[in-house]
Scaffold this motif. Structure first.
Motif, PDB file in Angstrom:
ATOM      1  N   VAL A  38     -72.251  78.225  65.295  1.00  0.00           N
ATOM      2  CA  VAL A  38     -71.352  79.003  64.441  1.00  0.00           C
ATOM      3  C   VAL A  38     -72.131  80.083  63.691  1.00  0.00           C
ATOM      4  CG1 VAL A  38     -69.815  78.895  62.431  1.00  0.00           C
ATOM      5  CG2 VAL A  38     -69.733  77.097  64.178  1.00  0.00           C
ATOM      6  N   ALA A  39     -73.317  79.706  63.188  1.00  0.00           N
ATOM      7  CA  ALA A  39     -74.122  80.634  62.391  1.00  0.00           C
ATOM      8  C   ALA A  39     -74.622  81.808  63.230  1.00  0.00           C
ATOM      9  CB  ALA A  39     -75.298  79.892  61.760  1.00  0.00           C
ATOM     10  N   VAL A  40     -75.094  81.519  64.438  1.00  0.00           N
ATOM     11  CA  VAL A  40     -75.588  82.600  65.305  1.00  0.00           C
ATOM     12  C   VAL A  40     -74.452  83.545  65.664  1.00  0.00           C
ATOM     13  CG1 VAL A  40     -76.522  83.130  67.593  1.00  0.00           C
ATOM     14  CG2 VAL A  40     -77.524  81.291  66.233  1.00  0.00           C
ATOM     15  N   GLY A  41     -73.301  82.986  66.026  1.00  0.00           N
ATOM     16  CA  GLY A  41     -72.155  83.827  66.346  1.00  0.00           C
ATOM     17  C   GLY A  41     -71.715  84.662  65.158  1.00  0.00           C
ATOM     18  N   GLY A  42     -71.680  84.043  63.990  1.00  0.00           N
ATOM     19  CA  GLY A  42     -71.284  84.788  62.794  1.00  0.00           C
ATOM     20  C   GLY A  42     -72.282  85.853  62.407  1.00  0.00           C
ATOM     21  N   ALA A  43     -73.579  85.551  62.561  1.00  0.00           N
ATOM     22  CA  ALA A  43     -74.607  86.534  62.219  1.00  0.00           C
ATOM     23  C   ALA A  43     -74.557  87.737  63.161  1.00  0.00           C
ATOM     24  CB  ALA A  43     -75.984  85.890  62.279  1.00  0.00           C
ATOM     25  N   LEU A  44     -74.372  87.470  64.449  1.00  0.00           N
ATOM     26  CA  LEU A  44     -74.236  88.578  65.404  1.00  0.00           C
ATOM     27  C   LEU A  44     -72.976  89.372  65.113  1.00  0.00           C
ATOM     28  CD1 LEU A  44     -75.316  86.823  68.735  1.00  0.00           C
ATOM     29  CD2 LEU A  44     -76.636  88.435  67.361  1.00  0.00           C
ATOM     30  N   GLY A  45     -71.914  88.666  64.706  1.00  0.00           N
ATOM     31  CA  GLY A  45     -70.683  89.355  64.344  1.00  0.00           C
ATOM     32  C   GLY A  45     -70.858  90.261  63.131  1.00  0.00           C
ATOM     33  N   LYS A  46     -71.635  89.801  62.154  1.00  0.00           N
ATOM     34  CA  LYS A  46     -71.844  90.613  60.954  1.00  0.00           C
ATOM     35  C   LYS A  46     -72.693  91.837  61.223  1.00  0.00           C
ATOM     36  CE  LYS A  46     -72.192  89.674  56.828  1.00  0.00           C
ATOM     37  NZ  LYS A  46     -72.557  89.335  55.458  1.00  0.00           N
ATOM     38  N   THR A  47     -73.577  91.760  62.210  1.00  0.00           N
ATOM     39  CA  THR A  47     -74.504  92.871  62.459  1.00  0.00           C
ATOM     40  C   THR A  47     -74.016  93.837  63.537  1.00  0.00           C
ATOM     41  OG1 THR A  47     -75.734  91.454  64.026  1.00  0.00           O
ATOM     42  CG2 THR A  47     -76.510  91.533  61.746  1.00  0.00           C
ATOM     43  N   SER A  48     -73.007  93.442  64.319  1.00  0.00           N
ATOM     44  CA  SER A  48     -72.601  94.332  65.421  1.00  0.00           C
ATOM     45  C   SER A  48     -71.122  94.218  65.748  1.00  0.00           C
ATOM     46  CB  SER A  48     -73.418  93.997  66.679  1.00  0.00           C
ATOM     47  OG  SER A  48     -73.229  92.639  67.053  1.00  0.00           O
ATOM     48  N   SER A  49     -70.276  94.126  64.743  1.00  0.00           N
ATOM     49  CA  SER A  49     -68.843  93.989  64.970  1.00  0.00           C
ATOM     50  C   SER A  49     -68.079  95.010  64.141  1.00  0.00           C
ATOM     51  CB  SER A  49     -68.366  92.571  64.603  1.00  0.00           C
ATOM     52  OG  SER A  49     -68.914  91.623  65.475  1.00  0.00           O
ATOM     53  N   PRO A  50     -66.808  95.245  64.480  1.00  0.00           N
ATOM     54  CA  PRO A  50     -65.982  96.152  63.671  1.00  0.00           C
ATOM     55  C   PRO A  50     -65.795  95.617  62.256  1.00  0.00           C
ATOM     56  CG  PRO A  50     -64.662  94.998  65.327  1.00  0.00           C
ATOM     57  CD  PRO A  50     -66.088  94.738  65.665  1.00  0.00           C
ATOM     58  N   LYS A  51     -65.411  96.511  61.365  1.00  0.00           N
ATOM     59  CA  LYS A  51     -65.334  96.160  59.950  1.00  0.00           C
ATOM     60  C   LYS A  51     -64.339  95.033  59.676  1.00  0.00           C
ATOM     61  CE  LYS A  51     -66.863 100.592  58.042  1.00  0.00           C
ATOM     62  NZ  LYS A  51     -66.508 101.735  57.154  1.00  0.00           N
ATOM     63  N   TRP A  52     -63.243  95.007  60.424  1.00  0.00           N
ATOM     64  CA  TRP A  52     -62.246  93.972  60.147  1.00  0.00           C
ATOM     65  C   TRP A  52     -62.792  92.579  60.429  1.00  0.00           C
ATOM     66  CZ3 TRP A  52     -60.772  90.667  64.008  1.00  0.00           C
ATOM     67  CH2 TRP A  52     -61.001  91.074  65.333  1.00  0.00           C
ATOM     68  N   LEU A  53     -63.616  92.450  61.492  1.00  0.00           N
ATOM     69  CA  LEU A  53     -64.211  91.152  61.805  1.00  0.00           C
ATOM     70  C   LEU A  53     -65.290  90.796  60.788  1.00  0.00           C
ATOM     71  CD1 LEU A  53     -64.408  88.704  63.616  1.00  0.00           C
ATOM     72  CD2 LEU A  53     -65.920  89.996  65.135  1.00  0.00           C
ATOM     73  N   VAL A  54     -66.060  91.795  60.373  1.00  0.00           N
ATOM     74  CA  VAL A  54     -67.076  91.565  59.344  1.00  0.00           C
ATOM     75  C   VAL A  54     -66.427  91.077  58.048  1.00  0.00           C
ATOM     76  CG1 VAL A  54     -68.851  92.656  57.911  1.00  0.00           C
ATOM     77  CG2 VAL A  54     -68.683  93.230  60.346  1.00  0.00           C
ATOM     78  N   SER A  55     -65.259  91.653  57.724  1.00  0.00           N
ATOM     79  CA  SER A  55     -64.550  91.248  56.501  1.00  0.00           C
ATOM     80  C   SER A  55     -64.097  89.793  56.590  1.00  0.00           C
ATOM     81  CB  SER A  55     -63.340  92.159  56.272  1.00  0.00           C
ATOM     82  OG  SER A  55     -63.749  93.505  56.074  1.00  0.00           O
ATOM     83  N   ILE A  56     -63.635  89.375  57.767  1.00  0.00           N
ATOM     84  CA  ILE A  56     -63.215  87.987  57.949  1.00  0.00           C
ATOM     85  C   ILE A  56     -64.404  87.041  57.791  1.00  0.00           C
ATOM     86  CG2 ILE A  56     -62.345  86.313  59.635  1.00  0.00           C
ATOM     87  CD1 ILE A  56     -60.587  88.524  60.781  1.00  0.00           C
TER      88      ILE A  56
END
Length: 222
Positions: A38-56
């Protein structure tokens, strides 16, 4: 003081304590393994995802980091059944630990990824390396070296936090200790032994993690 110490009745229940200890280790290890995914997926999401996903992801992190772990367990075990999601005590404990450690792990891993200099990544791209190769050879090991102490500390905290799961009767060490205490009425003796067991576990894992770091993650000396 008229209290007479009697550890004999507690030591008679040693097989139960050992079983509870093993359950605590299995629960903690499973939660850490799943939580790190979960942490790896979330960290990759925070560093390379659209703003709406980062906000979630940010909302999830802030929700977990700013609410008590005990309330999180109660919400999963007592609250979710009202919505039709019912779990056994052990499953609810595992989910609560995963959700909790995942939120903290995202920030730890994100910090590790962002500690890698962009010039190194650009150099990998200029050499024609694929994104997976760049992540594996340029980002992964330096990032692990940077975050390893924090990750190991989080594992120790996770193991200790598993004791809170006894409030929903999850079959771990503290819950077993409560059962023994209710039979023997030797509160001091039971919890003194359990305290020593948790302390021994923590020292063992600190030593093991330090040995792993020295063996596999030692930075080259100049």
């Amino acid at each position: 003081m008229s209290y007479e110490f009697d550890f004999a009745s507690v030591f008679e229940a040693w097989p139960e304590l050992l079983h509870g200890l093993i359950n605590s280790l299995v629960l903690s290890a499973a939660a850490m393994a799943i939580g790190m995914i979960v942490a790896v997926g979330g960290a990759l999401g925070k560093t390379s995802s659209p703003k709406w996903l980062v906000s979630i992801i940010d909302g999830y992190i802030e929700l977990i980091r700013n609410t008590p772990f005990l309330i999180q367990i109660f919400m999963i075990y007592f609250g979710l059944p009202e919505l039709g999601l019912k779990f056994s005590s052990n499953t609810a404990a595992l989910i609560a630990l995963v959700v909790n450690v995942g939120a903290y792990g995202i920030e730890i891993i994100r910090a590790g990824i962002e500690s890698i200099q962009k010039g190194q990544v650009e150099a990998g791209k200029s050499l024609g390396m694929r994104p997976l190769q760049i992540f594996r050879y340029i980002i992964l090991k330096p990032a692990i070296q940077a975050i390893y102490p924090s990750l190991t500390s989080q594992f120790i905290l996770l193991m200790l936090n598993s004791s809170v799961c006894s409030v929903i009767a999850a079959s771990e060490l503290t819950a077993v200790a409560g059962d023994i205490q209710s039979r023997t009425f030797r509160s001091f003796e039971v919890y003194f032994i359990v305290t020593c067991m948790y302390l021994a576990l923590s020292v063992f894992f600190w030593t093991a993690f330090a040995a792993i770091e020295r063996t596999f993650l030692r930075k080259p000396t100049r």
